[in-house]
Scaffold this motif. Structure first.
Motif, PDB file in Angstrom:
ATOM      1  N   ASP A 746       0.724  -1.164  -0.113  1.00 44.92           N
ATOM      2  CA  ASP A 746       0.082   0.222  -0.030  1.00 44.92           C
ATOM      3  C   ASP A 746       0.940   1.213   0.055  1.00 44.92           C
ATOM      4  OD1 ASP A 746      -2.341  -1.442  -0.076  1.00 44.92           O
ATOM      5  OD2 ASP A 746      -2.607  -1.243   1.865  1.00 44.92           O
ATOM      6  N   LEU A 747       1.825   1.135   0.939  1.00 46.37           N
ATOM      7  CA  LEU A 747       2.691   2.846   0.915  1.00 46.37           C
ATOM      8  C   LEU A 747       3.391   2.859  -0.225  1.00 46.37           C
ATOM      9  CD1 LEU A 747       3.918   2.561   4.729  1.00 46.37           C
ATOM     10  CD2 LEU A 747       1.810   3.735   3.755  1.00 46.37           C
ATOM     11  N   VAL A 748       3.873   2.012  -0.866  1.00 49.90           N
ATOM     12  CA  VAL A 748       4.799   2.171  -2.137  1.00 49.90           C
ATOM     13  C   VAL A 748       3.708   2.297  -3.237  1.00 49.90           C
ATOM     14  CG1 VAL A 748       6.245   1.134  -3.937  1.00 49.90           C
ATOM     15  CG2 VAL A 748       6.516   0.497  -1.229  1.00 49.90           C
ATOM     16  N   LEU A 749       2.559   1.839  -3.318  1.00 48.57           N
ATOM     17  CA  LEU A 749       1.512   2.407  -4.315  1.00 48.57           C
ATOM     18  C   LEU A 749       1.133   3.550  -4.176  1.00 48.57           C
ATOM     19  CD1 LEU A 749       0.662   0.583  -6.605  1.00 48.57           C
ATOM     20  CD2 LEU A 749      -1.484  -0.094  -5.360  1.00 48.57           C
ATOM     21  N   ASP A 750       1.165   4.166  -2.979  1.00 49.93           N
ATOM     22  CA  ASP A 750       0.635   5.642  -2.647  1.00 49.93           C
ATOM     23  C   ASP A 750       1.806   6.236  -3.475  1.00 49.93           C
ATOM     24  OD1 ASP A 750      -1.511   5.082  -1.307  1.00 49.93           O
ATOM     25  OD2 ASP A 750      -0.338   5.394   0.719  1.00 49.93           O
ATOM     26  N   LYS A 751       2.959   6.079  -3.517  1.00 47.53           N
ATOM     27  CA  LYS A 751       3.984   6.822  -4.303  1.00 47.53           C
ATOM     28  C   LYS A 751       3.788   6.771  -5.791  1.00 47.53           C
ATOM     29  CE  LYS A 751       7.411   5.211  -0.763  1.00 47.53           C
ATOM     30  NZ  LYS A 751       7.240   6.480   0.210  1.00 47.53           N
ATOM     31  N   TRP A 752       3.420   5.739  -6.270  1.00 44.59           N
ATOM     32  CA  TRP A 752       3.259   5.494  -7.535  1.00 44.59           C
ATOM     33  C   TRP A 752       2.158   6.384  -8.144  1.00 44.59           C
ATOM     34  CZ3 TRP A 752      -1.153   2.994 -10.329  1.00 44.59           C
ATOM     35  CH2 TRP A 752      -0.945   2.829 -11.529  1.00 44.59           C
ATOM     36  N   PHE A 753       1.020   6.491  -7.403  1.00 45.73           N
ATOM     37  CA  PHE A 753       0.051   7.392  -7.503  1.00 45.73           C
ATOM     38  C   PHE A 753       0.517   8.959  -7.397  1.00 45.73           C
ATOM     39  CE2 PHE A 753      -2.887   3.986  -6.596  1.00 45.73           C
ATOM     40  CZ  PHE A 753      -3.967   3.820  -7.441  1.00 45.73           C
ATOM     41  N   ALA A 754       1.097   9.149  -6.515  1.00 45.05           N
ATOM     42  CA  ALA A 754       1.511  10.555  -6.291  1.00 45.05           C
ATOM     43  C   ALA A 754       2.557  11.175  -7.255  1.00 45.05           C
ATOM     44  CB  ALA A 754       2.305  10.576  -4.709  1.00 45.05           C
ATOM     45  N   ILE A 755       3.493  10.258  -7.836  1.00 48.54           N
ATOM     46  CA  ILE A 755       4.139  10.615  -8.839  1.00 48.54           C
ATOM     47  C   ILE A 755       3.495  11.017 -10.035  1.00 48.54           C
ATOM     48  CG2 ILE A 755       6.006   9.664 -10.542  1.00 48.54           C
ATOM     49  CD1 ILE A 755       7.533   8.789  -8.482  1.00 48.54           C
ATOM     50  N   GLN A 756       2.628  10.172 -10.516  1.00 44.18           N
ATOM     51  CA  GLN A 756       1.757  10.543 -11.679  1.00 44.18           C
ATOM     52  C   GLN A 756       0.886  11.903 -11.497  1.00 44.18           C
ATOM     53  OE1 GLN A 756       0.189   6.591 -13.707  1.00 44.18           O
ATOM     54  NE2 GLN A 756       0.700   6.037 -11.524  1.00 44.18           N
ATOM     55  N   ALA A 757       0.457  12.060 -10.142  1.00 46.98           N
ATOM     56  CA  ALA A 757      -0.470  13.053 -10.028  1.00 46.98           C
ATOM     57  C   ALA A 757       0.168  14.441 -10.218  1.00 46.98           C
ATOM     58  CB  ALA A 757      -0.945  12.989  -8.708  1.00 46.98           C
ATOM     59  N   MET A 758       1.711  14.375 -10.024  1.00 44.11           N
ATOM     60  CA  MET A 758       2.642  15.635  -9.669  1.00 44.11           C
ATOM     61  C   MET A 758       3.373  15.721 -11.029  1.00 44.11           C
ATOM     62  SD  MET A 758       3.448  15.467  -5.549  1.00 44.11           S
ATOM     63  CE  MET A 758       4.319  17.077  -5.696  1.00 44.11           C
ATOM     64  N   SER A 759       3.245  14.937 -12.050  1.00 42.30           N
ATOM     65  CA  SER A 759       3.899  14.815 -13.240  1.00 42.30           C
ATOM     66  C   SER A 759       3.672  16.228 -13.989  1.00 42.30           C
ATOM     67  CB  SER A 759       3.427  13.981 -13.989  1.00 42.30           C
ATOM     68  OG  SER A 759       4.140  14.125 -15.439  1.00 42.30           O
ATOM     69  N   ALA A 760       4.700  16.896 -14.322  1.00 45.18           N
ATOM     70  CA  ALA A 760       4.663  18.276 -15.317  1.00 45.18           C
ATOM     71  C   ALA A 760       3.979  17.985 -16.733  1.00 45.18           C
ATOM     72  CB  ALA A 760       5.873  18.804 -15.330  1.00 45.18           C
ATOM     73  N   LEU A 771      -6.782   7.522 -13.250  1.00 45.36           N
ATOM     74  CA  LEU A 771      -6.505   6.971 -11.953  1.00 45.36           C
ATOM     75  C   LEU A 771      -7.233   6.668 -10.644  1.00 45.36           C
ATOM     76  CD1 LEU A 771      -2.832   8.189 -11.610  1.00 45.36           C
ATOM     77  CD2 LEU A 771      -3.513   5.827 -11.999  1.00 45.36           C
ATOM     78  N   VAL A 772      -8.256   7.816 -10.939  1.00 43.18           N
ATOM     79  CA  VAL A 772      -9.549   7.374  -9.683  1.00 43.18           C
ATOM     80  C   VAL A 772     -10.383   6.247  -9.872  1.00 43.18           C
ATOM     81  CG1 VAL A 772     -11.670   8.487  -9.119  1.00 43.18           C
ATOM     82  CG2 VAL A 772      -9.622  10.148  -9.407  1.00 43.18           C
ATOM     83  N   GLY A 773     -10.191   6.030 -11.228  1.00 46.31           N
ATOM     84  CA  GLY A 773     -10.959   4.709 -11.534  1.00 46.31           C
ATOM     85  C   GLY A 773     -10.152   3.461 -11.524  1.00 46.31           C
ATOM     86  N   HIS A 774      -9.165   3.435 -10.973  1.00 41.03           N
ATOM     87  CA  HIS A 774      -8.054   2.472 -11.127  1.00 41.03           C
ATOM     88  C   HIS A 774      -8.448   1.666  -9.882  1.00 41.03           C
ATOM     89  CE1 HIS A 774      -4.459   0.278 -10.754  1.00 41.03           C
ATOM     90  NE2 HIS A 774      -3.921   0.579 -11.777  1.00 41.03           N
ATOM     91  N   LEU A 775      -8.407   0.298 -10.040  1.00 41.04           N
ATOM     92  CA  LEU A 775      -8.665  -0.840  -9.120  1.00 41.04           C
ATOM     93  C   LEU A 775      -7.952  -0.491  -7.971  1.00 41.04           C
ATOM     94  CD1 LEU A 775      -8.611  -4.177 -11.474  1.00 41.04           C
ATOM     95  CD2 LEU A 775     -10.619  -2.942 -10.457  1.00 41.04           C
ATOM     96  N   ASP A 776      -6.776   0.023  -7.791  1.00 41.10           N
ATOM     97  CA  ASP A 776      -6.097   0.220  -6.603  1.00 41.10           C
ATOM     98  C   ASP A 776      -6.283   1.356  -5.734  1.00 41.10           C
ATOM     99  OD1 ASP A 776      -4.765  -2.139  -6.680  1.00 41.10           O
ATOM    100  OD2 ASP A 776      -3.535  -1.517  -8.115  1.00 41.10           O
TER     101      ASP A 776
END
Length: 874
Positions: A746-760, A771-776
């Protein structure tokens, strides 16, 4: 008929209306029979009338989402006519005597509790969160911090589902029950407010250790986690033991129970909770392995573990009289955890990190619609005031107080504060009075820091008389208006300073200037030439400094002996150049890399290995938000374009030197979390970040190689961040590979979501919506919400403020959806929309429209209502 928060606004709670509780509770005996859908809670309260309070005809009990089963007073059932249900879910009981025993039984549903306040289920395990007002979701009670009682807690549950039964205090018996159930009893000998009550029950395993106090008592330590996470608790346990030793050595404060338990849960609204003897932690601040946690994660664990432990005395043994005094425990304890962490490694780099955090979160809060003093005067929902102002600015106020009374005076003040108020619920005045009485320093005017909102602006002018060798430094202060406080009084500002000669050497005159008036002159005699003033050394006050020229800033960035001023001068210099480039961008003039900025980068690289951690901080350009905060009207598009241009230009200009450092700094041994190793990784990844923007694509190839071969999460994530910002073919493969490897963590997957959310990247919002509709993705998990929605709205200004307004609509939709699930998290997501006044008229109108749309929703929670309505009214 359904009403909305807009047409039926919740009441405002005001500090001036505080009254002592009409009744006190001496003893609480609780019995919790745990069941996912129907937990039964029996409570026996020993109550007495409070002689210090106004006489009351009825006993008022708070309650929320409780099903009353029975109610008895001194053993007799209460007739219905004496019990009046309140509109807020509580009870009023008429005709009570001066001293009595009240027994109640209620039924609650932990599995239906998506608020994560009170008693709730997470992963089949039971956890509580009672701060600020969660205990009223467990049983009927005068749920306020100035009602302190001793608790005995008995828990019973199915043994197979819940082999572990924990509560506050010391264990006091356990046994079997019929039908495969069992029980455990816990006794807390210390009086505490209800917000510190805790229960944890479930299928957990313990990582155990012990600590011997300075008086020779052995304390049993345990961290309770899900099976399989035992090997990820070592750093948390080590941080706990170092915190216990440091508090004894630094403040003479010894732990006071036989056991200290920590339980980790992945569904948690906060970072952690300091419940007496049973801290409940978000797994983010407990679990760490080199392959799953970054250096920042390790540092966060040390900070939060120490913070919650230090609350044992500053928050638990001495607590808050009411929630307006929240900074009494939080500001003081943040200062203590900052002090502890600074003592563990590089104090200078730690201070820079603290200042970055303050400027990123608290300065904008002080300038926004939710601006409030460190001690607020009113609130609608107290959970909205767990803010950077209460915590981080509160810590800065304590730091200034320590500077004024001196280190020895502060220690004496702490000793007096604890001795005078142990086992009491007190106020900020009580803390300040203890400091004043112990040190002899008059802090009357200093208390304005607690009463006034807003960030003071400190301006400097100077002059030099060559004939007399007299140097005059003129300091002035002003604080902008904030909601409800149009006029501000001067506050005492300690300005730690020095004077630097043209040769880069210190001149006589270093010390602390105390600016108490709107403007004051300070003179220095016997100087042979005009010096450059080095001001706010160590960031001695939470203010904004202006008035130094670009030439002076550049000089200080190269020569100052104080790490903070050297770093901050470089940051201010970079901001000034970035603002100039913003004007060029707006005028469609070609952008250039300022030679002064390039020279600063070159100078940093020349001595990069003197202190790699400091170099990494100094190489990092000011954030887009920070630059925007220096503009009368923000221009997120222009600021983003300029910052991206500079990153690419610097990366290209110094590509060779960055490449050499990146190679030299590679880890060649086991992963270590000491300051030196972390500093080397920080500098290496700062170099990679610039190389990723440089022309030619060599940086992206390096990032791909580092991602594929990185031996720790710090390096892997730094490389993935570079790739996620790019159009490289390696991007999608890296993201997919990262998800495939870590999707069960879970904690590592949070990083995966955050990196994409903060992409330039320009398509980030579309990616976030997908990603809101992602299974995870799970809207019910606060960590996941913060990682995706929070990271996008608060951490990606150029995409959130896209001219289409789609970022605003996405956040408003998210707040509306969250408000039906977890009102605390929903309210905390509103903040970025509240900054509409900082934007141009078109963007501001779009943001206001989304705020209005949220406000129109039927049944809006009081927390979200408060945030939205105050944002609109600003």
């Amino acid at each position: 008929m359904t009403t909305t928060a807009r047409t039926n606004p919740p009441p405002t709670i005001r500090r001036e209306d505080y009254r002592p509780p009409a009744f006190l509770v001496d003893e609480v005996d609780l019995h919790l029979a745990l069941h996912p859908a129907a937990t039964r809670v029996k409570a026996r309260l020993d109550l007495r009338r409070n002689p210090a309070a106004e006489p009351a005809t009825a006993l008022e009990l708070d309650g929320e989402a409780l099903k009353l089963v029975s109610l008895r007073l001194d053993g007799a059932a209460l007739p219905p006519e004496r019990v009046r249900p309140r509109a807020d879910g509580g009870l009023s009981i008429d005709g009570v005597p001066d001293r009595f025993v009240l027994e109640s039984e209620v039924e609650i549903s932990p599995e239906a509790n998506s608020e994560l306040s009170g008693l709730y289920l997470s992963g089949g395990n039971y956890f509580t969160q009672c701060e600020a007002e969660g205990f009223r979701r467990i049983t009927f009670f005068p749920d306020r911090p100035d009602v302190m009682a001793r608790y005995t807690t008995t828990i019973e549950a199915d043994r197979a589902a819940c082999p572990v039964l924990l509560s506050n205090g010391n264990p006091d018996g356990a046994g079997d029950l019929p039908d495969g159930r069992h029980w455990a009893r816990w006794v807390d000998p210390h009086p505490k407010p209800s917000y510190l009550f805790a229960v944890v029950a479930g299928d957990l395993v313990a990582v155990r250790d012990s600590f011997t106090t300075r008086s020779g008592r052995e304390v049993a330590l345990a961290i309770w986690v899900r099976q399989g996470d035992e090997d990820a608790c070592g750093h948390a346990m080590d941080s706990l033991k170092r915190s216990m030793a440091w508090d004894e050595e630094t403040y003479g404060l010894e732990y006071d129970l036989d056991v200290f338990n920590i339980a980790a849960v992945s569904d948690f609204n906060m970072g952690a909770m300091e419940n007496k003897g049973l801290n409940v932690f978000n797994t983010k601040y407990i679990l760490a392995r080199p392959e799953t946690a970054t250096d920042a994660d390790y540092e966060g664990i040390e900070t939060v573990v120490s913070h919650e432990y230090f609350h044992n005395w500053t928050g638990n043994r001495v607590t808050c009289r009411d929630w307006f005094q929240l900074s009494l425990k939080e500001g003081l304890t943040v200062f203590r955890d900052q002090h502890f962490t600074a003592d563990q490694g590089s104090a200078a780099v730690k201070r820079l990190a603290d200042v970055r955090r303050l400027r990123a979160a608290q300065f904008p809060e002080d300038a926004g619609p939710m601006a409030h003093p460190v001690r607020p005067d009113s609130y609608v929902e107290i959970n909205n005031f767990y803010t950077a102002t209460v915590y981080q600015k509160g810590a800065e106020v304590v730091r200034m107080m320590r500077a004024l009374v001196g280190e020895a005076g502060f220690r004496k003040g702490m000793d007096l504060y604890i001795a005078r108020h142990d086992n009491q619920a007190v106020t900020i005045e009580d803390f300040a009075q203890a400091m004043q009485d112990a040190s002899g320093v008059d802090l009357t005017r200093f208390r304005r820091w607690y009463a006034q909102a807003g960030t003071p602006e400190l301006r400097v002018r100077d002059s030099f008389d060559a004939a007399t060798g007299r140097y005059t430094l003129t300091l002035s202060q002003s604080t902008p208006p904030t909601p409800g406080q149009p006029e501000k009084l001067p506050v005492p500002i300690p300005v730690r300073m020095g004077l630097i000669g043209a040769d880069g050497a210190e001149r006589p005159g270093a010390g602390v200037l105390l600016l108490e008036e709107a403007e004051q002159d300070f003179t220095f005699e016997g100087l042979e030439a005009k010096p450059v003033p080095s001001l706010l050394r160590g960031f001695s006050a939470p203010v904004k400094l202006s008035g130094l020229s670009l030439e002076q800033l550049g000089f200080l960035a190269r020569h100052d002996t104080d790490p903070f001023v050297r770093w901050d001068s470089g940051q201010q210099y970079a901001v000034a150049e970035m603002l100039r480039l913003v004007e060029d961008f707006r005028a469609q003039r070609p952008l250039d890399l300022p030679e002064g900025l390039a020279a600063s980068i070159a100078a940093l690289l020349d001595r990069a290995m003197d202190d790699p951690a400091f170099t990494a901080e100094a190489l990092t350009l000011p954030s887009e938000d920070f630059v925007s905060d220096q503009m009368p009207v923000a221009d997120p598009e222009a600021v983003h374009a300029v910052r991206q241009f500079l990153r690419a230009a610097i990366g290209t200009r110094f590509a060779g030197r960055f490449a050499v450092l990146h190679a030299e700094l590679a880890d060649h041994g086991p992963y270590r979390i000491d300051g030196a190793a972390m500093g080397r990784r920080a500098l290496r990844n700062a170099c990679l970040s610039y190389l990723g923007q440089a022309e030619g694509g060599e940086g992206l190839r390096r990032a791909e190689a580092q991602f594929n071969t990185g031996g720790n999460m710090t390096d892997v994530l730094a490389a993935l961040r570079v790739l996620a910002d790019s159009d490289s073919p390696a991007r999608e493969a890296a993201l997919a590979g990262f998800h495939g490897r870590w999707k069960q963590h879970d904690l590592v997957l949070d990083k995966w979501f955050a990196i994409q959310a903060m992409s330039a990247r320009a398509d980030t919002l579309q990616q976030v919506k997908a990603l809101v509709g992602h299974l995870d993705f799970d809207l019910r998990n606060p960590n996941r919400v913060r990682a995706l929605i929070g990271a996008f709205a608060a951490g990606n200004p150029s995409q959130f403020h896209h001219a289409s307004g789609e970022g605003y609509r996405f956040l408003a939709d998210s707040v509306i959806a969250l408000d039906a699930v977890n009102t605390q998290v929903a309210a905390r997501m509103v903040g970025p929309l509240g900054q509409w006044k900082r934007q141009d008229a078109r963007r501001g109108a779009l943001m206001r429209a989304e705020l209005a749309r949220i406000l129109e929703r039927p049944g809006l929670s009081k927390g979200t209502f408060e945030k939205v309505s105050k944002s609109l009214a600003a």
